[in-house]
Design a protein around this motif. Structure first.
Motif, mmCIF file in Angstrom:
data_model
loop_
_atom_site.group_PDB
_atom_site.id
_atom_site.type_symbol
_atom_site.label_atom_id
_atom_site.label_comp_id
_atom_site.label_asym_id
_atom_site.label_seq_id
_atom_site.Cartn_x
_atom_site.Cartn_y
_atom_site.Cartn_z
ATOM 1 N N THR A 167 -5.662 -6.131 -0.973
ATOM 2 C CA THR A 167 -4.786 -5.223 -0.229
ATOM 3 C C THR A 167 -5.269 -3.783 -0.335
ATOM 4 O O THR A 167 -5.248 -3.034 0.650
ATOM 5 N N LEU A 168 -5.679 -3.376 -1.514
ATOM 6 C CA LEU A 168 -6.260 -2.049 -1.710
ATOM 7 C C LEU A 168 -7.776 -2.172 -1.772
ATOM 8 O O LEU A 168 -8.314 -3.003 -2.516
ATOM 9 N N ARG A 188 0.803 -1.224 0.000
ATOM 10 C CA ARG A 188 0.000 0.000 0.000
ATOM 11 C C ARG A 188 0.838 1.277 0.000
ATOM 12 O O ARG A 188 0.441 2.277 -0.610
ATOM 13 N N ARG A 189 1.988 1.252 0.664
ATOM 14 C CA ARG A 189 2.689 2.510 0.920
ATOM 15 C C ARG A 189 4.098 2.589 0.353
ATOM 16 O O ARG A 189 4.718 3.641 0.385
ATOM 17 N N GLU A 227 -8.904 3.877 -2.403
ATOM 18 C CA GLU A 227 -7.600 3.565 -3.000
ATOM 19 C C GLU A 227 -7.746 2.580 -4.153
ATOM 20 O O GLU A 227 -7.083 2.712 -5.187
#
Length: 361
Positions: free
Chosen positions: A234-235, A210-211, A239
């Motif tokens: 995950t997203l 994610r980051r 997002e």
């Protein structure tokens, strides 16, 4: 052979009940007596695609055939918890690629949890638990300090054990692994066997996806890198929506499907079906349906299976192959849209444990 149960696999403009049953029979026709499901007979088996096809069989109630596919994995798992990347025609005695790919090994957790949810078979879950646990430990041995999972381990002197780790991480593979770790945690919860190390690993991997895009190899040309963080759960939410919108015009060819790689004029059935499943997970069932309808041109009504891809500038099917996993991806996407509970639970991002987010950013 039993008659597949396909009521939830009926989707207007995509599959009738008869067509769905035909597709299931096509996958079953390629399964070996020992349970292995190669891409097609005479081609190789890789563990990820073998599992994808087994999951599709469970959507149609072919639980015995799916269980035999998972038993094949349990019988032929390497001592370190891995499987090789490829086996000639699904023959475990003839591996053709002795490297170990992390996402190939992790996916067994997704398949096992899916089969359990489809059947409620506690004995199956007990039987497969050591296989899942060993596979997860093998994969986590490749986790890097930033949370990402190394792509693979190369063989040494023809032996898959103890090979050199390739630490470079693939976003697509790691997104699949993140889903697998969450399924493994769900299995552990069902068995009342807490796995705090897995929770930490899943949290670190999810955070990296994610980051920290810089922790992954740049494969931006591939559509799988575009949608897989959404498909793997995950997203989510805003997002996920932003990511899909950003890549839509690059990868989606209206009326034909999804490009595998830009700018190549080649749409593929597997990527198209997976994008449809990701769209369903986002709550965009209408767009998912449109994508599935757009790949009807890849269906071969003689076999019930799907051609891998289509080169639209040349109006040509390519390659000349119909893989079990392409058909499997279509059935899984249709099953999700049809409300098949096990498929919805495995691919619905809010239905799985999340792991423990690290104190990082």
């Amino acid at each position: 052979m039993t008659t597949p149960r396909t009521d939830h696999l009926v989707l207007p403009g995509v599959l009738t009940a008869e067509q769905a049953a035909h597709t299931v029979r096509g996958i079953l026709a390629g399964q070996r007596d020992d349970g292995a499901i190669p891409w097609f007979r005479g081609h190789h088996l890789d563990p990820w695609d073998h599992i994808e096809a087994a999951m599709a069989l469970d959507t149609a109630g072919e639980h015995e055939a799916a269980a035999r596919a998972y038993d094949w994995l349990a019988r032929h798992q390497n001592p370190d918890g891995s499987w090789y990347a490829a086996y000639a025609d699904g023959d475990f005695e003839r591996p053709t690629d002795r490297s170990v790919e992390s996402n190939f090994c992790a996916y067994v957790a997704v398949g096992v949890w899916h089969h359990y949810l489809a059947t409620g078979d506690d004995a199956f879950l007990d039987r497969m638990w050591p296989t899942v646990a060993a596979a997860v430990e093998c994969v986590l041995a490749l986790q890097q300090p930033g949370g990402e999972i190394g792509w693979k381990r190369d063989p040494v002197d023809g032996n898959g054990s103890g090979g050199t780790v390739v630490p470079d991480a693939l976003l697509t593979g790691c997104s699949s692994i993140h889903q697998a770790l969450r399924c493994a945690l769900a299995i552990a919860e069902a068995r009342e066997e807490p796995q705090p190390d897995w929770e930490l690993a899943a949290g670190a991997l999810g955070h990296a996806i994610r980051r920290h895009p810089e922790r992954f190899l740049d494969k931006d040309r591939y559509s799988m890198d575009w949608y897989y963080p959404v498909l793997g759960g995950t997203l989510t939410g805003v997002e996920a929506k932003a990511r899909i919108e950003e890549g839509w015009d690059r990868f989606v060819v209206p009326g034909l499907g999804v490009r595998c790689v830009v700018p190549n004029p080649w749409v593929t059935g597997g990527e198209s079906a997976e994008l449809a499943l990701a769209l369903w997970a986002m709550g965009e069932s209408d767009r998912a349906l449109e994508i599935l309808q757009s790949i009807g041109h890849l269906r071969d009504e003689r076999t019930g299976l799907y051609w891998t891809g289509y080169v639209f500038e040349d109006a040509a099917i390519w390659p000349d192959e119909q893989t079990a996993w392409t058909a499997g991806a279509v059935l899984l996407a249709v099953a999700a849209l049809g409300g098949h509970e096990a498929t919805c639970a495995v691919f619905g991002a809010g239905r799985l444990p999340t792991g423990l987010e690290p104190d990082c950013c």
